[in-house]
Design a protein around this motif. Structure first.
Motif, PDB file in Angstrom:
ATOM      1  N   SER A 525      28.117 139.497 113.162  1.00 55.99           N
ATOM      2  CA  SER A 525      28.988 138.627 112.376  1.00 55.99           C
ATOM      3  C   SER A 525      28.670 138.693 110.885  1.00 55.99           C
ATOM      4  CB  SER A 525      28.859 137.173 112.855  1.00 55.99           C
ATOM      5  OG  SER A 525      27.519 136.722 112.742  1.00 55.99           O
ATOM      6  N   LEU A 526      27.576 139.350 110.518  1.00 61.71           N
ATOM      7  CA  LEU A 526      27.207 139.477 109.106  1.00 61.71           C
ATOM      8  C   LEU A 526      28.075 140.507 108.406  1.00 61.71           C
ATOM      9  CD1 LEU A 526      23.297 139.445 109.254  1.00 61.71           C
ATOM     10  CD2 LEU A 526      24.767 137.636 108.386  1.00 61.71           C
ATOM     11  N   ASP A 527      28.385 140.252 107.152  1.00 61.36           N
ATOM     12  CA  ASP A 527      29.099 141.213 106.312  1.00 61.36           C
ATOM     13  C   ASP A 527      28.061 142.063 105.582  1.00 61.36           C
ATOM     14  OD1 ASP A 527      30.560 142.641 104.494  1.00 61.36           O
ATOM     15  OD2 ASP A 527      31.658 140.934 103.673  1.00 61.36           O
ATOM     16  N   SER A 531      25.943 140.746 102.311  1.00 59.72           N
ATOM     17  CA  SER A 531      24.503 140.558 102.484  1.00 59.72           C
ATOM     18  C   SER A 531      23.717 141.428 101.515  1.00 59.72           C
ATOM     19  CB  SER A 531      24.098 140.882 103.928  1.00 59.72           C
ATOM     20  OG  SER A 531      24.752 140.039 104.842  1.00 59.72           O
ATOM     21  N   SER A 532      24.188 142.666 101.310  1.00 54.75           N
ATOM     22  CA  SER A 532      23.517 143.563 100.372  1.00 54.75           C
ATOM     23  C   SER A 532      23.591 143.034  98.947  1.00 54.75           C
ATOM     24  CB  SER A 532      24.138 144.964 100.449  1.00 54.75           C
ATOM     25  OG  SER A 532      24.038 145.511 101.750  1.00 54.75           O
ATOM     26  N   ASN A 533      24.772 142.567  98.549  1.00 50.68           N
ATOM     27  CA  ASN A 533      24.933 142.036  97.189  1.00 50.68           C
ATOM     28  C   ASN A 533      24.058 140.808  96.969  1.00 50.68           C
ATOM     29  OD1 ASN A 533      26.781 143.991  96.466  1.00 50.68           O
ATOM     30  ND2 ASN A 533      28.563 142.767  97.069  1.00 50.68           N
ATOM     31  N   GLN A 534      24.028 139.905  97.957  1.00 54.57           N
ATOM     32  CA  GLN A 534      23.229 138.692  97.816  1.00 54.57           C
ATOM     33  C   GLN A 534      21.742 139.017  97.683  1.00 54.57           C
ATOM     34  OE1 GLN A 534      24.171 135.619  97.424  1.00 54.57           O
ATOM     35  NE2 GLN A 534      22.141 134.680  97.529  1.00 54.57           N
ATOM     36  N   LEU A 535      21.276 139.928  98.540  1.00 55.81           N
ATOM     37  CA  LEU A 535      19.864 140.296  98.491  1.00 55.81           C
ATOM     38  C   LEU A 535      19.523 140.974  97.169  1.00 55.81           C
ATOM     39  CD1 LEU A 535      17.133 140.516  99.888  1.00 55.81           C
ATOM     40  CD2 LEU A 535      17.930 142.627 100.971  1.00 55.81           C
ATOM     41  N   GLU A 536      20.428 141.805  96.669  1.00 54.67           N
ATOM     42  CA  GLU A 536      20.156 142.505  95.409  1.00 54.67           C
ATOM     43  C   GLU A 536      20.118 141.536  94.228  1.00 54.67           C
ATOM     44  OE1 GLU A 536      22.372 145.976  92.852  1.00 54.67           O
ATOM     45  OE2 GLU A 536      22.137 146.276  95.009  1.00 54.67           O
ATOM     46  N   LEU A 537      21.020 140.543  94.213  1.00 53.42           N
ATOM     47  CA  LEU A 537      20.997 139.543  93.142  1.00 53.42           C
ATOM     48  C   LEU A 537      19.690 138.753  93.156  1.00 53.42           C
ATOM     49  CD1 LEU A 537      24.663 138.150  93.268  1.00 53.42           C
ATOM     50  CD2 LEU A 537      23.598 139.391  91.368  1.00 53.42           C
ATOM     51  N   GLU A 538      19.254 138.358  94.348  1.00 53.67           N
ATOM     52  CA  GLU A 538      18.004 137.612  94.452  1.00 53.67           C
ATOM     53  C   GLU A 538      16.820 138.480  94.020  1.00 53.67           C
ATOM     54  OE1 GLU A 538      17.657 136.065  98.372  1.00 53.67           O
ATOM     55  OE2 GLU A 538      19.513 134.906  98.261  1.00 53.67           O
ATOM     56  N   MET A 539      16.869 139.754  94.350  1.00 53.31           N
ATOM     57  CA  MET A 539      15.767 140.634  93.977  1.00 53.31           C
ATOM     58  C   MET A 539      15.733 140.847  92.464  1.00 53.31           C
ATOM     59  SD  MET A 539      13.299 141.901  95.611  1.00 53.31           S
ATOM     60  CE  MET A 539      13.940 141.790  97.261  1.00 53.31           C
ATOM     61  N   ARG A 643      20.346 147.652 100.430  1.00 49.22           N
ATOM     62  CA  ARG A 643      21.360 148.019 101.429  1.00 49.22           C
ATOM     63  C   ARG A 643      20.981 147.380 102.753  1.00 49.22           C
ATOM     64  NH1 ARG A 643      24.821 152.230 101.306  1.00 49.22           N
ATOM     65  NH2 ARG A 643      25.564 151.158 103.171  1.00 49.22           N
ATOM     66  N   VAL A 644      21.888 146.606 103.310  1.00 51.31           N
ATOM     67  CA  VAL A 644      21.695 145.965 104.607  1.00 51.31           C
ATOM     68  C   VAL A 644      22.607 146.656 105.609  1.00 51.31           C
ATOM     69  CG1 VAL A 644      21.849 143.818 105.912  1.00 51.31           C
ATOM     70  CG2 VAL A 644      21.103 143.771 103.519  1.00 51.31           C
ATOM     71  N   PHE A 645      22.021 147.301 106.586  1.00 47.29           N
ATOM     72  CA  PHE A 645      22.768 147.957 107.653  1.00 47.29           C
ATOM     73  C   PHE A 645      22.730 147.047 108.875  1.00 47.29           C
ATOM     74  CE2 PHE A 645      21.156 151.197 104.842  1.00 47.29           C
ATOM     75  CZ  PHE A 645      22.237 152.060 104.670  1.00 47.29           C
ATOM     76  N   VAL A 646      23.901 146.603 109.328  1.00 44.03           N
ATOM     77  CA  VAL A 646      23.990 145.592 110.377  1.00 44.03           C
ATOM     78  C   VAL A 646      24.297 146.248 111.716  1.00 44.03           C
ATOM     79  CG1 VAL A 646      25.110 143.467 111.109  1.00 44.03           C
ATOM     80  CG2 VAL A 646      24.756 143.898 108.686  1.00 44.03           C
ATOM     81  N   TYR A 647      23.570 145.846 112.737  1.00 40.78           N
ATOM     82  CA  TYR A 647      23.737 146.336 114.103  1.00 40.78           C
ATOM     83  C   TYR A 647      24.118 145.170 115.010  1.00 40.78           C
ATOM     84  CZ  TYR A 647      21.610 150.738 112.619  1.00 40.78           C
ATOM     85  OH  TYR A 647      21.362 151.934 111.992  1.00 40.78           O
ATOM     86  N   PRO A 648      24.404 145.427 116.298  1.00 43.06           N
ATOM     87  CA  PRO A 648      24.718 144.314 117.209  1.00 43.06           C
ATOM     88  C   PRO A 648      23.633 143.242 117.180  1.00 43.06           C
ATOM     89  CG  PRO A 648      25.194 146.415 118.275  1.00 43.06           C
ATOM     90  CD  PRO A 648      24.555 146.745 116.956  1.00 43.06           C
ATOM     91  N   GLU A 649      24.025 142.028 117.563  1.00 43.87           N
ATOM     92  CA  GLU A 649      23.125 140.875 117.583  1.00 43.87           C
ATOM     93  C   GLU A 649      22.661 140.474 116.180  1.00 43.87           C
ATOM     94  OE1 GLU A 649      22.352 139.161 120.373  1.00 43.87           O
ATOM     95  OE2 GLU A 649      23.579 140.511 121.573  1.00 43.87           O
ATOM     96  N   ASN A 650      23.395 140.959 115.133  1.00 43.51           N
ATOM     97  CA  ASN A 650      23.013 140.696 113.740  1.00 43.51           C
ATOM     98  C   ASN A 650      21.622 141.220 113.413  1.00 43.51           C
ATOM     99  OD1 ASN A 650      25.379 139.524 112.792  1.00 43.51           O
ATOM    100  ND2 ASN A 650      24.768 137.467 113.374  1.00 43.51           N
TER     101      ASN A 650
END
Length: 666
Positions: A525-527, A531-539, A643-650
């Protein structure tokens, strides 16, 4: 307008739940960071509360918070004039009070449904002393997961407490088993034959996003069939797991209701008789299998006395301390389009964290705990046995001849992994914890001394047995060393097999009522982009703050940051396929982006979580990352890419890369 204290508390909780669900807090942090940066660039005056609220309103964040909050007037009639009483309006989050599955247009009147409602928890004594969290405060949470006949749901996270506010409703569809009868309304007798339990899994998540399996409970829902109103309410006692499986963890109050209500109900005697017959039938099958397994083991020991020390694992304990045949932990698992290749399946399994079952106190080896698949997926981590059985199930679903191996690794520790046999006779080992693959070629101990022999490529030392959902084979070769082992399972002088019929009597789906139902994987269910943009801004914020503490200015190179994406994609592709590609293009792009006389440095890291602070703290422990983040020099430009690569089960594969370029000074 004033609110009573209980309504104030309710409003705070609703806003807190909404902030957790929608990621508003991350947006607030982003606006705060930007305003602080702009404020310091213009003047050194402190940022006022009014300015900050104005910035939030301009961004539409306040509107986002308020749009899901609704007001309604309670409608009890006044005793004197028949009109509603005048009082302050209540705040209601419709998503909480009205489960989505209860909407009328989602209910097919020709089908039968079970509405399971959790009305709250109590007696979670481990959390007796925990204070009530303030709104917005990060705290440990409980989440309840539900599985029933291939339907999976979960509750919203609630703060851990002695009496957690677990109040949620789940609409479960009950299907008929007969072919061509799935759309027919089931009567009470047909429903009584549906012995599948409702699997409840309670997970605790602490403030660092670490998960703990609190309880795994199988609920027999058929007691509702005797209720004249089609509704019943009772309390269930959740027990702990592993070494605490005999210790109560807490109590949940649940309500069960059938839709539509039955026209004719069953007596409690009929239901209890049916349950007793199922238990007796299961107990008899398990007794007969145990008798057979003991005889089979005696025959195995008669072949060679040294077999007593081989790693032959016939039974294993699950999280509830129940002994089950190891073959019952494997099944053919097809996941549709969620995973496309066997190697991608291996990558997915390797991203589930490895953690041995926790044990209270020391004393050496850990507690044995082969989790049910539902508990393993909800917890998101487990031991090597959990990983190996899941990977074997997925490879069987992809049509491979796959087996779980039980043996030891090079350092002598007990270990499990997966082996597949190709139609050409090739033998491949799959390490479920890392997704590494090893081609096995046995050494011939009878070959002449000068004959070249293959070198062992895998980290495995011995193998005692192999199994899948319908086969169990014990290694009866003179040596159990992997490098000498011949994986010809049809050769009875090398492998002693159990009867497939005996295994099928206790391991096949539906053979015994004690087998836990096997869930399918859930789509993520994650985008990934969000998720990548959010993590990069925080970093970026963390890097800027770190350099500020070192009295260093931070200038970002957005173009260089963008170029790092291709490298991160290549790293993940290599983990999935084992093939390295795209590195040449990345190096060429970097050479073009770095002017003559400048130096480029890059540092990639891989994580299994999306916590920016945890990741940054880990990266700073590396001298290479420290050198980049704290870079000093002439014309320093920094870059970071997430970069966040999303798989099943989030399940996520998170790649971070820090880079810098600066002018070299002799």
């Amino acid at each position: 307008m004033s609110l009573p204290p209980e309504k104030v508390s309710e409003l705070k909780q609703i806003i807190h739940n909404h902030l957790l669900k929608s990621g508003i807090r991350g947006k607030i942090r982003e606006v705060l960071a930007e305003n602080v940066r702009d404020d310091q660039g213009q003047s050194h005056q402190s940022l006022s509360e009014a300015d900050f609220l104005s910035a939030l309103q301009n961004r539409g964040i306040i509107d986002d918070v308020m749009k899901d909050l609704h007001f309604y007037q309670e409608a009890p009639m006044d005793a004197k004039n028949g009109s509603p009483p005048k009082h302050a309006p209540d705040f209601v989050n419709k998503e909480i009070t009205q489960p989505k599955k209860c909407k009328k247009h989602n209910i097919d009147p020709s089908r039968c449904y079970l509405f399971l409602q959790v009305l709250g928890g109590k007696a979670f004594l481990e959390h007796l002393q925990e204070p009530e969290p303030l709104p917005g405060q990060v705290c440990s949470t409980f989440t309840l997961y539900i599985h029933f006949r291939n339907q999976r749901f979960h509750s919203k996270p609630v703060p851990c407490a002695c009496e957690p506010n677990l109040e949620e409703g789940f609409l479960l569809e009950i299907h008929r088993d007969g072919k061509g009868e799935s759309n027919k309304m089931a009567d009470a007798t047909a429903l009584l034959s549906v012995s599948d339990p409702v699997h409840l899994v309670l997970i605790k998540m602490d403030t660092t996003s670490e998960t703990t399996l609190v309880s795994s409970y199988f609920l027999d829902w058929r007691t509702v069939l005797s209720s004249p109103s089609g509704k019943t309410c009772f309390a269930i006692e959740l027990m702990g797991v592993g070494s605490e499986s005999k210790v109560p963890a807490g109590v949940l109050t649940v309500s069960l209701e059938l839709y539509p209500p039955l026209t004719e109900t069953l007596s409690t005697d009929i239901i209890s008789t049916q349950q007793s017959l199922e238990r007796k039938r299961t107990a008899e099958k398990e007794r007969l299998f145990l008798v057979y397994a003991k005889q089979w083991w005696r025959e195995f020991l008669e072949i060679r006395p040294s077999h007593q020390s081989k790693m032959v694992k016939i039974f294993a304990q699950d999280e509830n301390g129940v002994n089950r045949p190891v073959c019952s932990y494997v099944h053919v698992l097809r996941v549709g389009r969620l995973l496309e290749t066997p190697r991608q399946a291996a990558r997915f399994v390797s991203l589930l964290a490895h953690e041995k079952a926790p044990v209270v106190g020391g004393g050496g080896g850990g507690q044995e705990q082969w989790c049910t698949l539902m508990a393993f997926l909800c917890r998101g981590k487990g031991d090597c046995e959990d990983h190996a059985t899941l990977l074997c199930s997925l490879l069987l679903g992809f049509g491979l001849d796959a087996y779980v191996c039980v043996g030891t690794k090079a350092k002598g520790g007990t270990h499990t992994w997966v082996v597949t046999r190709g139609t050409d006779g090739s033998i491949t080992f799959w390490e479920s914890l890392t997704a590494h693959r090893y081609l096995h070629q046995a050494i011939d101990p009878e070959a002449p001394p000068l004959t070249p022999q293959p070198k062992p490529s895998s980290p495995y030392r011995t193998v005692g047995c192999v199994f899948n959902h319908q086969t169990f084979l014990a290694n009866c070769q003179p040596s159990d060393a992997v490098e000498l082992c011949v994986f010809d399972f049809q050769n009875q002088s090398c492998w002693k097999a159990m009867s497939e019929d005996a295994l099928k009597s206790v391991c096949a789906p539906g053979s015994v009522s004690s087998l836990p139902p096997q869930p399918s994987l859930c789509a993520p269910s994650l985008d990934p982009a969000a998720s990548s943009n959010q993590l990069e801004l925080e970093m970026r914020y963390l890097v800027s703050e770190h350099r500020k503490d070192l009295e260093l200015a931070t200038v970002w190179d957005d173009h260089l940051s963008y170029l790092l994406s291709s490298a991160l994609s290549a790293y993940e592709l290599e983990r999935c396929t084992g093939v390295s590609c795209g590195n040449e293009e990345f190096q060429d792009a970097v050479r073009r982006a770095v002017p003559d006389g400048h130096t480029f440095k890059g540092f990639p890291r891989h994580f299994l979580h999306r916590s920016a602070r945890r990741a940054f703290a880990t990266c700073l422990r590396s001298p290479f990352c420290q050198e980049i983040v704290s870079c000093r020099g002439d014309h320093v430009r920094l870059a970071v890419r997430a970069r966040v690569f999303v798989y099943p089960e989030n399940v996520c594969a998170v790649w971070l890369m820090f880079a810098c370029k600066y002018r070299s000074v002799l």
